[in-house]
Design an enzyme around this catalytic site. Structure first.
Site, PDB file in Angstrom:
ATOM      1  N   ASP A 244      -1.176  -6.073  -0.220  1.00  0.00           N
ATOM      2  CA  ASP A 244      -1.499  -5.466   1.077  1.00  0.00           C
ATOM      3  C   ASP A 244      -2.997  -5.224   1.221  1.00  0.00           C
ATOM      4  OD1 ASP A 244       0.813  -5.211   2.543  1.00  0.00           O
ATOM      5  OD2 ASP A 244       1.235  -3.146   1.921  1.00  0.00           O
TER       6      ASP A 244
ATOM      7  N   GLU B 285      -1.039  -5.301   8.533  1.00  0.00           N
ATOM      8  CA  GLU B 285      -0.221  -4.772   9.620  1.00  0.00           C
ATOM      9  C   GLU B 285      -0.872  -5.074  10.962  1.00  0.00           C
ATOM     10  OE1 GLU B 285       0.615  -0.595   9.026  1.00  0.00           O
ATOM     11  OE2 GLU B 285       1.211  -0.921   6.938  1.00  0.00           O
TER      12      GLU B 285
ATOM     13  N   GLU C 207       9.560  -4.085   9.914  1.00  0.00           N
ATOM     14  CA  GLU C 207       9.955  -2.804   9.299  1.00  0.00           C
ATOM     15  C   GLU C 207      10.554  -1.863  10.346  1.00  0.00           C
ATOM     16  OE1 GLU C 207       7.017  -0.899   6.796  1.00  0.00           O
ATOM     17  OE2 GLU C 207       8.258   0.906   6.566  1.00  0.00           O
TER      18      GLU C 207
ATOM     19  N   LYS D 105      -1.142  -9.334   2.850  1.00  0.00           N
ATOM     20  CA  LYS D 105      -0.358  -8.888   4.011  1.00  0.00           C
ATOM     21  C   LYS D 105      -1.196  -7.898   4.799  1.00  0.00           C
ATOM     22  CE  LYS D 105       3.358  -5.996   3.659  1.00  0.00           C
ATOM     23  NZ  LYS D 105       2.914  -4.817   4.422  1.00  0.00           N
TER      24      LYS D 105
ATOM     25  N   ASP E 221       0.841  -1.204   0.000  1.00  0.00           N
ATOM     26  CA  ASP E 221       0.000   0.000   0.000  1.00  0.00           C
ATOM     27  C   ASP E 221       0.875   1.254   0.000  1.00  0.00           C
ATOM     28  OD1 ASP E 221       0.871  -0.180   2.609  1.00  0.00           O
ATOM     29  OD2 ASP E 221      -1.092   0.158   3.526  1.00  0.00           O
TER      30      ASP E 221
HETATM   31  O1  KIV Z   1       3.599  -1.118   1.578  1.00  0.00           O
HETATM   32  C1  KIV Z   1       4.728  -1.588   1.408  1.00  0.00           C
HETATM   33  O2  KIV Z   1       5.384  -1.406   0.372  1.00  0.00           O
HETATM   34  C2  KIV Z   1       5.264  -2.420   2.477  1.00  0.00           C
HETATM   35  C3  KIV Z   1       6.732  -2.737   2.415  1.00  0.00           C
HETATM   36  C4  KIV Z   1       7.509  -1.523   2.653  1.00  0.00           C
HETATM   37  C5  KIV Z   1       7.085  -3.849   3.312  1.00  0.00           C
HETATM   38  O3  KIV Z   1       4.573  -2.776   3.371  1.00  0.00           O
END
Ligand code: KIV
Length: 275
Positions: A88, A120, A187, A118, A49
């Site tokens: 994401d 968070e 991160e 993915k 994202d």
């Molecule tokens: O959004 C993204 O690109 C990420 C990476 C930086 C791991 O979550």
């Protein structure tokens, strides 16, 4: 008749098995042409994202929508054949409940063809990760600096500097792995913390600003190509300066157009007799 070559995509179980083996090579991709260029070189393409900041010019990732992630996710799947593609889940699409996360993740999986999603969050998101993983959706966790929580964190700053912070990140990574995540992104986290987490969780850790102590690495592709502007965070290594190349090409094009050097006869469609 020749048999077409079928390239098999790297599967999620293969990514999970790489714990402690050869480092996982991961990069972000948001478009079909970039996915095509990166696919032969990486194990995993992340449709992050971060595209909200890199592609759309937002100051944070918070305005990114599920529709944006699905459009870019599908574009990256179309441009790749070998790498696992992870998309994401954007801010607001999964935090409310496991059921809300299921609807968002299922839509991403069905409409993009991605290998997984993915999200968070640590201990707080573990029930959601378990809910998705048990229903067949591979989930990658993301702990440490979490850009979707930039407002409560007070900015994009490295974390794990105090014992409390280090303990929280370790507990988050452990909870995410225990809930069934196939890997976890760490991160912006201090090296000893990332190293200790990598040694203690059973799934691969993928670091960004989290040291070589992780099982794999990821960077935002535009950062390593020099396409993201003059500022680069400390953890970025620039492998090319494509920003300067674009600047030079645009300058030459503008000069050619203004001097009527472009287009030349070789760029024009001419009547048959004149060819
Ligand atoms: O959004 C993204 O690109 C990420 C990476 C930086 C791991 O979550």
């Amino acid at each position: 008749m020749s048999t077409p070559t079928v390239t098999k995509r790297i599967g999620i179980p293969e990514i999970a098995r790489r714990k402690g083996e050869a480092p996982l090579v991961c990069l972000t991709a948001y478009t079909t042409p970039m996915a095509r260029l990166l696919d032969p070189h990486v194990d995993l393409l992340l449709v992050g994202d971060s595209l909200g900041m890199v592609v759309y010019g937002f100051p944070t990732t918070l305005p990114v929508t599920l529709a944006m992630m699905i459009a870019h996710g599908a574009a990256v799947v179309r441009g790749s054949a070998r790498a696992a593609v992870i998309v994401d889940l954007p801010f607001g699409s999964y935090q409310e409940s496991p059921e809300q996360a299921w609807r968002a993740a299922a839509q991403v999986m069905a409409e993009t063809g991605a290998s997984g999603v993915k999200l968070e969050g640590g201990e707080d998101m573990a029930p959601t990760i378990r809910f998705l993983a048990r229903r067949g959706i591979p989930v990658c966790g993301h702990v440490g600096l979490m850009p979707q929580a930039v407002q409560s964190a007070g900015g994009f700053r490295a974390t794990g500097r105090t014992e409390t912070e280090a303990g929280r990140i370790a507990a988050d990574a452990a909870a995410v792995a225990e809930a069934g995540a196939f890997a976890v992104v760490i991160e912006g986290t201090l090296e000893p913390v990332a190293r200790a987490i990598t040694a203690s969780v059973p799934v691969p850790t993928i670091g960004i600003g989290a040291s070589a102590g992780c099982d794999g690495q990821i960077l935002v592709t535009e950062d390593l190509l020099g396409l993201a502007g003059p500022f680069a965070p400390r953890f970025v290594k620039r492998y090319a300066d494509l920003g300067a190349a674009v600047d030079e090409a645009a300058r030459e094009y503008a000069a050619d157009v203004r001097a009527r050097r472009f287009p030349g006869p070789e760029h024009c469609y001419l009547p048959k007799a004149a060819e």
